[in-house]
Design a protein around this motif. Structure first.
Motif, short mmCIF file in Angstrom:
data_model
loop_
_atom_site.label_atom_id
_atom_site.label_comp_id
_atom_site.label_asym_id
_atom_site.label_seq_id
_atom_site.Cartn_x
_atom_site.Cartn_y
_atom_site.Cartn_z
N GLY A 16 0.84 -1.19 0.00
CA GLY A 16 0.00 0.00 0.00
C GLY A 16 0.87 1.23 0.00
N PRO A 17 0.25 2.39 -0.20
CA PRO A 17 1.02 3.63 -0.32
C PRO A 17 1.80 3.95 0.97
N PRO A 18 2.84 4.76 0.85
CA PRO A 18 3.64 5.15 2.01
C PRO A 18 2.76 5.76 3.11
N GLY A 19 2.99 5.34 4.33
CA GLY A 19 2.32 5.96 5.47
C GLY A 19 0.91 5.48 5.73
N VAL A 20 0.45 4.50 4.98
CA VAL A 20 -0.95 4.06 5.10
C VAL A 20 -1.18 3.26 6.39
N THR A 68 -1.18 -14.85 0.17
CA THR A 68 -2.30 -13.93 0.30
C THR A 68 -1.76 -12.50 0.34
N THR A 69 -2.33 -11.63 -0.48
CA THR A 69 -1.87 -10.24 -0.52
C THR A 69 -2.91 -9.31 0.07
N LEU A 70 -2.49 -8.54 1.08
CA LEU A 70 -3.35 -7.52 1.65
C LEU A 70 -2.95 -6.17 1.07
N VAL A 71 -3.92 -5.46 0.53
CA VAL A 71 -3.65 -4.11 0.02
C VAL A 71 -4.29 -3.12 0.98
N LEU A 72 -3.46 -2.23 1.52
CA LEU A 72 -3.94 -1.25 2.49
C LEU A 72 -4.18 0.09 1.81
N LEU A 73 -5.28 0.69 2.19
CA LEU A 73 -5.59 2.04 1.73
C LEU A 73 -6.05 2.83 2.95
N MET A 97 -6.87 9.26 0.72
CA MET A 97 -5.65 9.08 -0.08
C MET A 97 -6.04 8.86 -1.52
N GLY A 98 -6.23 9.94 -2.24
CA GLY A 98 -6.57 9.83 -3.65
C GLY A 98 -5.57 8.93 -4.35
N ASP A 99 -4.32 9.06 -3.93
CA ASP A 99 -3.25 8.25 -4.52
C ASP A 99 -3.54 6.77 -4.42
N GLY A 100 -4.05 6.43 -3.24
CA GLY A 100 -4.29 5.00 -2.99
C GLY A 100 -5.26 4.45 -3.99
N ILE A 101 -6.33 5.19 -4.21
CA ILE A 101 -7.34 4.72 -5.16
C ILE A 101 -6.77 4.71 -6.57
N GLN A 102 -5.97 5.70 -6.87
CA GLN A 102 -5.32 5.71 -8.19
C GLN A 102 -4.48 4.47 -8.37
N ALA A 103 -3.73 4.16 -7.31
CA ALA A 103 -2.87 2.98 -7.36
C ALA A 103 -3.73 1.73 -7.56
N ALA A 104 -4.88 1.74 -6.89
CA ALA A 104 -5.78 0.59 -7.02
C ALA A 104 -6.20 0.44 -8.47
N LYS A 105 -6.52 1.56 -9.09
CA LYS A 105 -6.92 1.51 -10.49
C LYS A 105 -5.79 0.96 -11.34
N ALA A 106 -4.58 1.33 -10.95
CA ALA A 106 -3.42 0.98 -11.77
C ALA A 106 -3.02 -0.48 -11.67
N PHE A 155 -8.71 -6.33 0.97
CA PHE A 155 -8.48 -4.90 1.09
C PHE A 155 -8.65 -4.48 2.54
N VAL A 156 -7.73 -3.66 3.01
CA VAL A 156 -7.83 -3.11 4.35
C VAL A 156 -7.89 -1.59 4.24
#
Ligand code: GTP
Ligand code: MG
Length: 343
Positions: free
Chosen positions: A79-83, A188-193, A197-206, A215-216
């Protein structure tokens, strides 16, 4: 695991230990592995250093570990830095320990000088002081080569697996390529948002939409957590691998990892257990492990070939073939075939 290994670290798997002291060294490695399996943290640390430094003893280490691997469950957190990856990892470690599981943690931080791994280490080592030998934490240093890091991580995972860890948590900062790498390493991969964090959602799209098993949405104590959950749901409903019949539908869990109680971590554990069952029953768990091993073997083989090709460039054989190409006696493709045949 990168498919384009570079730097010295990835060449190492092809390297062979100097033959002279091999016997003695093998005995040392065997002792290290035995001690690591008994839970000796210093032996685990030494083995990880050997793989991280791409020691010439790597082959021996890998061979000695192999019979003792395949048990640990690997959980990737990205997940993005600092999440809140390190905070969540700490909370998960606590929960797994309470359930009597032995836990290994690899904090893979390719860039940040403010290593979450170091922070995490400090926090969980407090438990170590209380005599808990059931947790092993390691921050993987980048030493300047990302490819090397991506390569060293599965080796370090194998050390922790052989050392008897039931669970290995791998924390990686989501900076594009790395979350895909962590996904290829994990069962198993956990993705944190986190909210806002607009960035996080952008990353999710990417692309992390495809790699997330769970998803957490952390920092749920902040405004906007429900919006983030809604946005995610909307995106997941648009299609993709997880919408196919029989596919795993990644759940979304809200957490406040920084809280000691009522933090949502029990929900994360429950979803992880469900995903584990699905991995077993669907055969996907096995498929992922085979895929992981295939990539690893491939990377080592390619590194080995490159090393041998390195010997070839500037060689007499290459020079002779180049002369023939210039003279029109052969074409570059045939010349390349001949060169490869000589390897
Ligand atoms: N309010 C709030 N703060 C949190 C929560 N979880 C973590 N934090 C704080 O967020 C900051 C970053 O947390 P980390 O766990 O270090 O985040 P990280 O994702 O590991 O960060 P990097 O490794 O640097 O990418 C710290 O100050 C945490 O205390 C939460 O649920 N709520
Ligand atoms: Mg961190």
């Amino acid at each position: 695991m990168t498919s384009q290994p570079e730097g010295t670290a990835v060449q190492a798997p092809a390297a062979v230990a100097p033959s002279g002291r091999r016997g003695r060294r093998s005995a040392d490695i065997g002792t290290l592995v035995s001690r690591a399996r008994e839970g000796d943290a210093r032996s685990v640390a030494r083995l990880i250093s050997l793989v991280e430094d791409a020691s010439p003893l790597l082959r021996e280490v890998a061979a000695a570990l192999a019979p003792h691997t395949g048990r640990a469950r690997v959980l990737g957190l990205t997940g993005p830095p600092g999440v809140g990856k390190s905070t969540t990892t700490t909370a998960l470690v606590r929960a797994f320990r309470q359930a009597g599981q032995r836990v290994g943690v690899l904090a893979v931080d390719p860039s940040s000088p403010f290593s979450g791994g170091a922070l995490l280490g400090d926090r969980v080592r407090m438990q170590d002081h209380a005599g808990d030998r059931g947790v092993y934490i390691r921050s993987m240093a980048s030493r300047g080569h990302l490819g090397g890091l991506a390569w060293a991580t599965p080796q370090a995972m194998r050390v922790l697996d052989a050392a008897g860890c039931d669970v290995v948590l791998v924390e990686t900062v989501g900076v594009g390529q790395s979350e895909l790498e962590v996904a290829s390493l994990a069962d198993t991969t956990l993705v944190l948002l986190a909210p806002g964090m607009g960035d996080g959602i952008q990353a999710a799209k990417a692309g992390i939409l495809e790699v997330a098993d769970v998803f957490v949405v952390n920092k749920a104590d902040r405004d906007g957590a429900d919006t983030t959950v809604r946005d995610l749901r909307a995106m997941l409903s648009l299609g993709g691998r997880h919408t196919e019949a029989g596919a795993w539908r990644p759940p979304i869990v809200k957490t406040v990892a920084s809280r000691d109680t009522d933090n949502g971590v029990d929900d994360v554990l429950a979803r992880l257990a469900e995903h584990g069952e699905w991995l077993d029953s669907s055969g996907e768990g096995r498929r992922r492990r085979v895929e992981r091993a295939a990539r690893e073997v491939e990377a080592i083989a390619v590194a080995g070939l490159r090393e041998r090709m390195g010997d070839v460039s500037g060689s007499a054989a290459l020079g002779a073939l180049a002369e023939q190409v210039v003279a029109g006696e052969t074409d570059p493709y045939r010349a390349a075939d001949q060169l490869i045949a000589q390897l």
